[in-house]
Scaffold this motif. Structure first.
Motif, PDB file in Angstrom:
ATOM      1  N   UNK A 122      11.728 -43.409 -28.732  1.00 54.72           N
ATOM      2  CA  UNK A 122      10.899 -42.210 -29.267  1.00 54.72           C
ATOM      3  C   UNK A 122       9.920 -42.561 -29.813  1.00 54.72           C
ATOM      4  N   UNK A 123       9.746 -43.598 -30.417  1.00 59.06           N
ATOM      5  CA  UNK A 123       8.498 -44.308 -31.038  1.00 59.06           C
ATOM      6  C   UNK A 123       7.446 -44.499 -29.944  1.00 59.06           C
ATOM      7  N   UNK A 124       7.756 -44.969 -28.950  1.00 60.86           N
ATOM      8  CA  UNK A 124       6.857 -44.980 -27.818  1.00 60.86           C
ATOM      9  C   UNK A 124       6.239 -43.636 -27.351  1.00 60.86           C
ATOM     10  N   UNK A 125       7.241 -42.573 -27.454  1.00 63.93           N
ATOM     11  CA  UNK A 125       6.680 -41.375 -27.170  1.00 63.93           C
ATOM     12  C   UNK A 125       5.903 -40.759 -28.092  1.00 63.93           C
ATOM     13  N   UNK A 126       6.179 -40.999 -29.354  1.00 57.67           N
ATOM     14  CA  UNK A 126       5.332 -40.686 -30.465  1.00 57.67           C
ATOM     15  C   UNK A 126       3.905 -41.344 -30.349  1.00 57.67           C
ATOM     16  N   UNK A 127       3.895 -42.684 -29.878  1.00 52.31           N
ATOM     17  CA  UNK A 127       2.875 -43.273 -30.159  1.00 52.31           C
ATOM     18  C   UNK A 127       1.831 -42.627 -28.877  1.00 52.31           C
ATOM     19  N   UNK A 128       2.572 -42.174 -27.668  1.00 50.58           N
ATOM     20  CA  UNK A 128       1.716 -41.586 -26.628  1.00 50.58           C
ATOM     21  C   UNK A 128       1.003 -40.014 -27.244  1.00 50.58           C
ATOM     22  N   UNK A 129       2.023 -39.533 -28.080  1.00 55.71           N
ATOM     23  CA  UNK A 129       1.653 -38.414 -28.680  1.00 55.71           C
ATOM     24  C   UNK A 129       0.436 -38.392 -29.622  1.00 55.71           C
ATOM     25  N   UNK A 130       0.440 -39.496 -30.392  1.00 56.16           N
ATOM     26  CA  UNK A 130      -0.586 -39.930 -31.441  1.00 56.16           C
ATOM     27  C   UNK A 130      -1.908 -40.043 -30.684  1.00 56.16           C
ATOM     28  N   UNK A 131      -1.734 -40.831 -29.491  1.00 52.77           N
ATOM     29  CA  UNK A 131      -3.024 -41.065 -28.726  1.00 52.77           C
ATOM     30  C   UNK A 131      -3.541 -39.746 -28.063  1.00 52.77           C
TER      31      UNK A 131
END
Length: 315
Positions: free
Chosen positions: A301-310
């Motif tokens: 989820x944190x990785x997904x959130x990082x992608x969302x942030x980008x």
């Protein structure tokens, strides 16, 4: 920064299976990482947010960390609570000989279509009014689209319905005071409860329709049916003065995905991406990639959130 992040209250909707709960959870995770106090609420009977965070939320606010809390609303239990509250409010307002019949009528009404939505909206109303100042953001992960539309259009319907009941009650009270009380006004606890309920609905309606406080977003995949369903949903909300600010296009085939199969999928996806930009030109469009694994752990989820942030901050 995403337009959606300007809102204190966010409703995230979409067709079942498009990654709506994952997107809502990633938004909550991303905001909490920015030291924003966030309450993530699931109104979907098939709850997912607890599974995503690997916890079992109760029917009260549950802290995940310093900044993030979860709450899963159970429509059935809320409906039962709602009905019991109605029965309690009627104690002392009807004759003892009528109580059993009144309760029977209430139980019949509780089984009617829309009863669960009414109870659910009552809970959402309480959350909005009670938790608004305790959190920087309240994010609602809603049930699939049709349910969401019915839920979000309830404030206006409930207001009209209660206004009608109040008017009828006022006329009954006027006739009663003229005929039996020499024109002197008497207290009417039922009228007072209806009036208090109307004021509550008006407050939450004003918040939900405030375009500076509340935002609406939809999650979809680059496929025909999710696009059609999202377009219908946005058009319906616009009719009720609710503007959708953001569309999340989830599971977009990344450029590095190789092989003939993925190339064919990318070719199939391309015209749908173009259609999304045409149909939702008034909305902010945020694309997130298809991952090679399920979002099944907090680290995922944190990785997904990082992608969302980008996607949000880097375009």
């Amino acid at each position: 920064m995403s337009k959606l992040f300007n809102y204190r209250i966010m409703f995230i909707g979409g067709k079942g299976g498009v990654g709506k709960s994952t997107t809502a959870s990633a938004i909550a995770q991303l905001l909490s990482e920015q030291s924003k106090k966030v309450l993530l609420v699931s109104t979907d009977p098939a709850h997912n947010i607890g599974d995503i965070f690997h916890v079992k939320p109760k029917d009260s606010v549950m802290p995940i960390n310093q900044f993030l809390c979860l709450l899963e609303i159970n429509p059935q239990s809320e409906s039962r609570r709602y009905i019991e509250e109605v029965k309690t409010n009627l104690k002392g307002l009807v004759k003892a000989t009528m109580v059993e019949e009144v309760h029977r009528q209430i139980d019949l009404a509780s089984a009617s279509p829309g009863a669960d939505e009414s109870a659910l909206f009552d809970k959402i109303t309480s959350i909005v009014l009670e938790e608004y100042h305790a959190f920087d953001h309240i994010i609602f992960d809603t049930a699939p689209t049709g349910h969401t539309i019915r839920l979000l259009t309830l404030p206006e319907l409930m207001n009209v319905w209660i206004s009608g009941l109040l008017e009828k009650r006022r006329k009954v009270q006027q006739n009663y005071t003229q005929l039996l009380n020499d024109g002197e006004p008497v207290e009417d606890p039922i009228f007072e409860k209806l009036q208090a309920r109307k004021e509550k609905f008006v407050k939450v309606r004003d918040i939900l329709l405030d375009k500076k406080k509340t935002g609406y977003a939809f999650v979809l995949n680059a496929e025909r049916l999710p696009i059609l369903e999202t377009k219908k949903a946005i058009d319906m909300l616009v009719k009720h003065n609710m503007d959708v600010s953001t569309v999340f296009v989830n599971k977009v085939i990344p450029d590095h995905a190789d092989g003939i199969f993925m190339e064919n999928r990318r070719g199939n996806e391309r015209p749908y991406i173009q259609q999304i930009h045409q149909l939702f030109s008034k909305q902010e469009i945020i694309k997130t990639p298809l991952f090679e694994h399920d979002i099944s752990t907090v680290e995922h989820l944190k990785k997904y959130a990082g992608t969302l942030h980008h996607s949000i901050y880097m375009g």
